[in-house]
Design a protein around this motif. Structure first.
Motif, PDB file in Angstrom:
ATOM      1  N   LEU A 215      32.815 -13.610  -6.586  1.00  0.00           N
ATOM      2  CA  LEU A 215      32.680 -13.765  -8.079  1.00  0.00           C
ATOM      3  C   LEU A 215      31.983 -12.806  -8.772  1.00  0.00           C
ATOM      4  O   LEU A 215      31.598 -11.680  -8.540  1.00  0.00           O
ATOM      5  CB  LEU A 215      31.567 -14.849  -8.324  1.00  0.00           C
ATOM      6  CG  LEU A 215      31.888 -16.291  -7.193  1.00  0.00           C
ATOM      7  CD1 LEU A 215      31.237 -16.820  -6.993  1.00  0.00           C
ATOM      8  CD2 LEU A 215      33.063 -17.021  -7.815  1.00  0.00           C
ATOM      9  N   GLY A 216      32.852 -12.395  -9.789  1.00  0.00           N
ATOM     10  CA  GLY A 216      32.218 -11.360 -11.032  1.00  0.00           C
ATOM     11  C   GLY A 216      33.546 -10.418  -9.982  1.00  0.00           C
ATOM     12  O   GLY A 216      34.332 -10.533  -9.512  1.00  0.00           O
ATOM     13  N   GLU A 217      33.201  -9.189 -10.416  1.00  0.00           N
ATOM     14  CA  GLU A 217      33.900  -7.964  -9.980  1.00  0.00           C
ATOM     15  C   GLU A 217      32.490  -6.956 -10.100  1.00  0.00           C
ATOM     16  O   GLU A 217      31.712  -7.252 -10.812  1.00  0.00           O
ATOM     17  CB  GLU A 217      35.101  -7.467 -10.915  1.00  0.00           C
ATOM     18  CG  GLU A 217      36.519  -7.618 -10.892  1.00  0.00           C
ATOM     19  CD  GLU A 217      36.835  -7.922  -9.724  1.00  0.00           C
ATOM     20  OE1 GLU A 217      36.421  -7.975  -8.681  1.00  0.00           O
ATOM     21  OE2 GLU A 217      38.248  -6.477 -10.040  1.00  0.00           O
ATOM     22  N   PRO A 218      33.373  -5.676  -9.656  1.00  0.00           N
ATOM     23  CA  PRO A 218      32.185  -4.319  -9.661  1.00  0.00           C
ATOM     24  C   PRO A 218      32.193  -3.787 -11.169  1.00  0.00           C
ATOM     25  O   PRO A 218      32.265  -4.545 -11.875  1.00  0.00           O
ATOM     26  CB  PRO A 218      33.509  -3.072  -9.232  1.00  0.00           C
ATOM     27  CG  PRO A 218      34.096  -3.455  -8.235  1.00  0.00           C
ATOM     28  CD  PRO A 218      33.987  -5.282  -9.134  1.00  0.00           C
ATOM     29  N   LYS A 219      30.428  -3.450 -11.614  1.00  0.00           N
ATOM     30  CA  LYS A 219      30.018  -3.434 -12.527  1.00  0.00           C
ATOM     31  C   LYS A 219      30.870  -2.099 -13.702  1.00  0.00           C
ATOM     32  O   LYS A 219      31.235  -2.201 -14.918  1.00  0.00           O
ATOM     33  CB  LYS A 219      28.441  -2.525 -12.743  1.00  0.00           C
ATOM     34  CG  LYS A 219      27.857  -2.963 -14.095  1.00  0.00           C
ATOM     35  CD  LYS A 219      26.470  -2.793 -13.745  1.00  0.00           C
ATOM     36  CE  LYS A 219      25.940  -3.742 -14.804  1.00  0.00           C
ATOM     37  NZ  LYS A 219      24.306  -2.698 -15.223  1.00  0.00           N
ATOM     38  N   ASN A 220      31.946  -1.053 -12.352  1.00  0.00           N
ATOM     39  CA  ASN A 220      32.680  -0.371 -12.816  1.00  0.00           C
ATOM     40  C   ASN A 220      33.678  -1.232 -14.090  1.00  0.00           C
ATOM     41  O   ASN A 220      33.921  -0.190 -14.432  1.00  0.00           O
ATOM     42  CB  ASN A 220      32.816   0.264 -12.024  1.00  0.00           C
ATOM     43  CG  ASN A 220      32.503   1.321 -11.679  1.00  0.00           C
ATOM     44  OD1 ASN A 220      31.360   2.397 -12.185  1.00  0.00           O
ATOM     45  ND2 ASN A 220      32.665   1.746 -10.345  1.00  0.00           N
TER      46      ASN A 220
ATOM     47  N   TYR B 233      30.011  -8.612 -17.650  1.00  0.00           N
ATOM     48  CA  TYR B 233      29.483  -9.013 -16.046  1.00  0.00           C
ATOM     49  C   TYR B 233      28.170  -9.466 -15.846  1.00  0.00           C
ATOM     50  O   TYR B 233      27.638 -10.180 -14.835  1.00  0.00           O
ATOM     51  CB  TYR B 233      28.645  -7.462 -15.753  1.00  0.00           C
ATOM     52  CG  TYR B 233      28.044  -6.976 -14.398  1.00  0.00           C
ATOM     53  CD1 TYR B 233      29.222  -7.050 -13.637  1.00  0.00           C
ATOM     54  CD2 TYR B 233      26.851  -7.162 -14.096  1.00  0.00           C
ATOM     55  CE1 TYR B 233      28.610  -6.584 -12.352  1.00  0.00           C
ATOM     56  CE2 TYR B 233      26.273  -6.707 -13.587  1.00  0.00           C
ATOM     57  CZ  TYR B 233      27.153  -7.173 -11.914  1.00  0.00           C
ATOM     58  OH  TYR B 233      26.406  -6.477 -10.896  1.00  0.00           O
ATOM     59  N   ASP B 234      26.979  -9.555 -16.770  1.00  0.00           N
ATOM     60  CA  ASP B 234      25.414 -10.168 -16.542  1.00  0.00           C
ATOM     61  C   ASP B 234      25.797 -11.643 -16.715  1.00  0.00           C
ATOM     62  O   ASP B 234      25.796 -12.346 -15.106  1.00  0.00           O
ATOM     63  CB  ASP B 234      24.890 -10.230 -17.780  1.00  0.00           C
ATOM     64  CG  ASP B 234      24.465  -8.802 -17.561  1.00  0.00           C
ATOM     65  OD1 ASP B 234      24.012  -8.539 -16.287  1.00  0.00           O
ATOM     66  OD2 ASP B 234      23.924  -7.903 -18.723  1.00  0.00           O
ATOM     67  N   GLN B 235      27.221 -12.526 -17.041  1.00  0.00           N
ATOM     68  CA  GLN B 235      27.182 -13.402 -17.384  1.00  0.00           C
ATOM     69  C   GLN B 235      28.171 -14.046 -15.663  1.00  0.00           C
ATOM     70  O   GLN B 235      27.824 -15.514 -15.201  1.00  0.00           O
ATOM     71  CB  GLN B 235      28.392 -13.796 -18.162  1.00  0.00           C
ATOM     72  CG  GLN B 235      27.733 -14.049 -19.696  1.00  0.00           C
ATOM     73  CD  GLN B 235      28.596 -14.458 -20.736  1.00  0.00           C
ATOM     74  OE1 GLN B 235      29.337 -13.498 -20.929  1.00  0.00           O
ATOM     75  NE2 GLN B 235      28.934 -15.174 -20.894  1.00  0.00           N
ATOM     76  N   GLN B 236      28.931 -12.834 -15.540  1.00  0.00           N
ATOM     77  CA  GLN B 236      29.269 -13.450 -13.819  1.00  0.00           C
ATOM     78  C   GLN B 236      28.691 -13.856 -13.213  1.00  0.00           C
ATOM     79  O   GLN B 236      28.388 -14.531 -12.045  1.00  0.00           O
ATOM     80  CB  GLN B 236      30.031 -12.197 -14.054  1.00  0.00           C
ATOM     81  CG  GLN B 236      31.522 -12.143 -14.846  1.00  0.00           C
ATOM     82  CD  GLN B 236      32.208 -13.474 -13.987  1.00  0.00           C
ATOM     83  OE1 GLN B 236      32.925 -13.847 -13.498  1.00  0.00           O
ATOM     84  NE2 GLN B 236      33.549 -13.278 -15.594  1.00  0.00           N
ATOM     85  N   ILE B 237      27.377 -12.734 -13.135  1.00  0.00           N
ATOM     86  CA  ILE B 237      26.412 -12.468 -11.843  1.00  0.00           C
ATOM     87  C   ILE B 237      25.028 -13.788 -12.993  1.00  0.00           C
ATOM     88  O   ILE B 237      24.878 -14.302 -11.425  1.00  0.00           O
ATOM     89  CB  ILE B 237      25.106 -11.386 -12.171  1.00  0.00           C
ATOM     90  CG1 ILE B 237      26.396 -10.118 -11.820  1.00  0.00           C
ATOM     91  CG2 ILE B 237      24.336 -11.020 -11.243  1.00  0.00           C
ATOM     92  CD1 ILE B 237      27.006 -10.579 -10.499  1.00  0.00           C
ATOM     93  N   ALA B 238      24.698 -13.715 -13.244  1.00  0.00           N
ATOM     94  CA  ALA B 238      24.343 -15.142 -13.536  1.00  0.00           C
ATOM     95  C   ALA B 238      24.431 -16.306 -13.440  1.00  0.00           C
ATOM     96  O   ALA B 238      24.432 -17.242 -12.842  1.00  0.00           O
ATOM     97  CB  ALA B 238      24.150 -15.634 -15.211  1.00  0.00           C
TER      98      ALA B 238
END
Length: 347
Positions: free
Chosen positions: A151-156, A190-195
């Motif tokens: 879920l999500g991707e690397p922050k890169n 990114y923050d939305q994916q992790i949250a």
């Protein structure tokens, strides 16, 4: 007295599990042939990416090859997001998963298209904590079936290519611009994916969850440690993110080493090996010998990183770093017993 550390020469003598890789066609079974030579068991992960590669097509392939590699190959199933908006979608998915788990699947995979592609009827992106997934999550929780979540991707991927920290990400997102989020500011960040993933864990404390690819927190072991501390139902695999640990080790070896020691019960070895990987395509590897040698070299390079304190340079990382030289008790957990513990159906 037994040496508390393994050596490079112990590589083929130690039983190991690659808990995250992909075989989709007969040619890919070359990975399984090399796994026998290198004393690995493999977990073949099904991934729903499009209707042309359905869960059943992938799972049927695993079930067909497993008898040929008895005791060496296991599989993780997945579910389709086709028909997500239609009544009965979740029930249909559960019926499929129930059948496939009964046939031998040791877990269930959900992919990054949840959060990065799938939209609701109003055009809003659907995240993993959406109510529509609740029946599936409850089904897995009740049956103690692990959910493997990419879920999500690397922050890169939210950076320009030239600012990315490892070559593997520059290669992948250069070849797959649809997932290069720097080019798509209209997508969830990114923050939305992790949250969203964190909310899933918060709301389902009994769900067994393995965060694929270091839980998309590959960029900082301290950030990953915060989640491991907060969510006891969370483990992570290393698939295609070992280079990120190596990148951090260039500047702060001790921090990476201490993380691996502290969370030794929560980390599963995996590679994301697949014949369509960027490094295989870039090298033009096609023959049986080339593919098998490539797999062996990757497995052996990772072993060197974890068991020795040699100074290393690797293709995906700029700079040099020392190997981790983990005690054999920790290596055994990362390479085998953690997979057996978190995937209870893997025997």
């Amino acid at each position: 007295m037994t040496n508390p550390f393994y050596s490079l020469e112990d590589f083929r003598n130690v039983e190991k599990i690659d808990a995250h890789m992909h075989m989709w066609e007969d040619f890919d079974t070359l990975f399984a042939e090399q796994a026998i030579r290198d004393n690995f068991r493999l977990v073949n992960v099904s991934v729903y990416t499009s209707p042309t590669r359905s869960p059943q097509l992938q799972d049927d392939f695993s079930l067909r090859i497993i008898p040929s590699f008895e005791g060496r190959v296991y599989f993780i199933t997945t579910f389709s997001i086709e028909g997500f908006h239609l009544p009965g979608w979740a029930e249909k998915c559960i019926a499929y998963l129930e059948k496939t788990i009964a046939s031998g699947a040791i877990g269930v995979k959900v992919w990054k298209n949840v959060g990065m592609e799938l939209r609701d009827k109003d055009g809003n992106f659907v995240m993993i904590d959406h109510a529509a997934f609740k029946p599936i999550v409850e089904f897995l929780t009740d049956r103690k079936v692990p959910l493997l979540g990419h879920l999500g991707e690397p922050k890169n991927t939210w950076l320009p290519l030239e600012q990315m920290t490892v070559q593997g990400d520059r290669d992948y997102f250069g070849e797959n611009p649809e997932y290069h989020m720097y080019l798509h500011p209209e997508y969830p960040d990114y923050d939305q994916q992790i949250a969203a993933r964190d909310r899933l864990l918060e709301e389902n404390p009994d769900l067994i969850f393995i965060g694929a690819h270091l839980g998309s927190l590959e960029w900082n072991v301290d950030e990953l440690a915060k989640r491991l501390d907060k969510y006891p139902n969370l483990a992570v695999d290393l698939a295609e993110r070992i280079s990120h640990l190596q990148h951090q080790a260039v500047s702060d070896w001790q921090r990476v080493h201490d993380f691996l020691i502290a969370y030794q019960d929560r980390i599963l070895y995996g590679t994301d090996l697949r014949s369509s990987a960027s490094d295989i395509l870039a090298k033009g590897l096609q023959t049986k010998s080339e593919i098998m040698t490539h797999a062996h070299e990757i497995w052996l390079r990772h072993w060197r990183f974890f068991v020795t304190d040699e100074t290393m340079q690797v293709p995906k990382v700029t700079g040099t770093f020392k190997g981790m030289k983990l005690p054999r008790t920790v290596v055994d957990k990362i390479y085998r017993t953690n997979a057996l513990r978190w995937y209870e159906r893997l025997t």
